[in-house]
Write an enzyme that holds these catalytic residues in place. Structure first.
Site, PDB file in Angstrom:
ATOM      1  CG  HIS A  23      -1.920   1.477   1.143  1.00  0.00           C
ATOM      2  ND1 HIS A  23      -3.024   1.060   1.416  1.00  0.00           N
ATOM      3  CD2 HIS A  23      -1.219   2.276   1.657  1.00  0.00           C
ATOM      4  CE1 HIS A  23      -3.176   2.212   1.454  1.00  0.00           C
ATOM      5  NE2 HIS A  23      -3.039   3.682   1.842  1.00  0.00           N
ATOM      6  CD  GLU A  24       1.940   3.953   3.756  1.00  0.00           C
ATOM      7  OE1 GLU A  24       2.105   4.592   3.034  1.00  0.00           O
ATOM      8  OE2 GLU A  24       1.033   3.448   4.172  1.00  0.00           O
ATOM      9  CG  HIS A  27       0.535   6.424  -0.319  1.00  0.00           C
ATOM     10  ND1 HIS A  27      -0.441   7.235  -1.580  1.00  0.00           N
ATOM     11  CD2 HIS A  27       0.014   6.031   0.452  1.00  0.00           C
ATOM     12  CE1 HIS A  27      -1.347   6.723  -0.751  1.00  0.00           C
ATOM     13  NE2 HIS A  27      -1.442   5.619   0.594  1.00  0.00           N
TER      14      HIS A  27
END
Length: 434
Positions: A23-24, A27
């Protein structure tokens, strides 16, 4: 504690950590691609268990595996009219002071030469892509997990194959028993010579494609002779049977009774039926609609969690579950008496569902969630498009600092909700049986 239970919890936490890390990463990659300076990439919260610096970014793992973050410089713009290279030192009013303190902290991260690498200066569509990358990665993971489940393993389905648990006698529905006793009438299936493992393929010339087909054909036929096509040990055969009339539970509403329907006397076999990629998309669509409905009713759902935690009420199977509860489910899956194939299927489904729910939750248009930043970027794009059409001066960057008091309030509510879920998951958890 059963060692398999502990292994299940550990495996779920590893799956959770990998999901958070990706998920990170969703980003991090676009942020670096668009030139935003990222000083930290962390999986977990709390104290740092391990970290290593590569270039300008510190990569690390923290001790509490319940989240993660990347730190991008310049998330908040300076106060309108201020020099972005200088820190403002005065503020008035409690909320204004809160906002200006946050601005100061954000600007202190900006070093000389970093002015064009701050997040708030990026184009609106770049901001949207950066903040959408995390939830998008959760959706990709959910799709991968659901594909493994549906295409690779399959979904449990009742197949028209005679089960070894099939009784050879007729037990009236009014009698609450499952075992035959002396004097019971043999079933039409037993009289015709049907055996466990026989696959029902036709009924009076009509093709049987599912257990529902077989049940519908048999019941609608009523009592009397019929021909059943089967496959036994790979060889096709046709058997003559004489159905009898029996009262049976309604297929759609088991509380109702269908009177004098055709009765053969066989039980289906549960098999794992593999699906297509197209069915994966449909499956995810149905689950997404259910998750969206749960998110819209989240306040009511949390009231249910409160009552379950402090009044002992039954947990809602469609209600929210925290990381602790999901971890306990992982342990329960591995410690169960299910077959290895079913354990893997349920475990993969758990990880897939968790990623889907986290991705959709993060899209809620509330700060500090990703959806709040996405909404800010989209609003900035609308403002700039309107100004361009109306030939007006280019508007300033959307200042999300102005909604920081609301952001902190939402964060407090989220912390309270997380704490309530942890407590409920400890004292009144959801289990595989409920």
């Amino acid at each position: 504690m059963n060692w398999l239970y502990a292994v299940g919890i550990i495996l779920f936490l590893i799956g959770l950590m990998v999901s958070i890390a990706l998920h990170e990463l969703g980003h991090l990659v676009p942020a670096k691609l668009f030139g935003v300076k990222v000083t930290q990439y962390m999986v977990g919260f709390g104290g740092t268990a391990w970290s290593r610096r590569k270039g300008e970014t510190e990569y690390g793992i923290k001790w509490i595996p319940f989240g993660g973050y990347i730190r991008m410089i310049g998330m908040l713009p300076p106060r309108p009219g201020d020099d972005p290279r200088k820190v403002r030192s005065t503020a008035t009013g409690p909320f204004q002071g809160l906002i200006e303190s946050a601005r100061d902290a954000a600007q202190e991260e900006v070093r000389p030469g970093d002015e064009d690498r701050v997040f708030y200066r990026k184009k609106w569509w770049q901001k949207v892509i950066i903040m959408s990358g995390g939830p998008a990665m959760n959706f990709v993971l959910a799709f991968v997990f659901f594909s493994v489940l549906l295409v690779g393993i399959g979904l449990p389905t009742w197949a028209p194959i005679v089960s070894p648990d099939t009784n050879t006698c007729v037990i009236p529905i009014s009698e609450q028993r499952t075992q035959c006793k002396p004097g019971d009438q043999p079933t039409p299936a037993a009289q015709a010579g049907l055996k466990p493992g026989d696959e029902l393929v036709t009924f009076d010339g009509k093709k049987i494609g599912s257990w529902e087909d077989a049940t519908t054909f048999i019941r609608s036929h009523g009592p009397g002779p019929a021909k059943i096509g089967i496959i036994r040990d790979g060889k096709p055969m046709t058997l003559d049977v004489t159905l009898i009339a029996q009262d049976r539970p309604n297929l759609e509403d088991p509380s109702k009774i269908d009177r004098n329907v055709g009765f053969l006397g066989v039980l289906p076999t549960e098999v794992m039926q593999k699906q297509s990629i197209g069915q994966v998309i449909g499956y995810m669509g149905e689950l997404s609609a259910r998750v969206a409905g749960s998110l819209l009713n989240l306040p009511d759902k949390m009231v249910g969690v409160w009552h379950a935690a402090f009044s002992g009420e039954e947990r809602d199977p469609e209600g929210p579950v925290g990381v602790v509860g999901a971890g306990r489910m992982g342990g329960e899956i591995l410690a169960s008496d299910l077959s290895t194939e079913k354990k893997i299927a349920i475990f993969v489904n758990l990880l897939a569902g968790f990623n889907l729910a986290i991705g959709m939750f993060n899209l809620l248009p509330l700060l500090p969630l990703d959806g709040g930043h996405i909404a800010g970027g989209l609003w900035e794009g609308i403002k700039r498009a309107y100004a361009k059409i109306m030939r007006r001066p280019e508007p300033a960057y959307v200042d999300i600092a102005k909604v920081l008091p609301v952001t902190y309030a939402v964060a407090i509510v989220m912390i309270i909700m997380a704490g309530l879920l942890v407590y409920a998951d400890l004292v009144n958890p959801l289990t595989l049986t409920n």
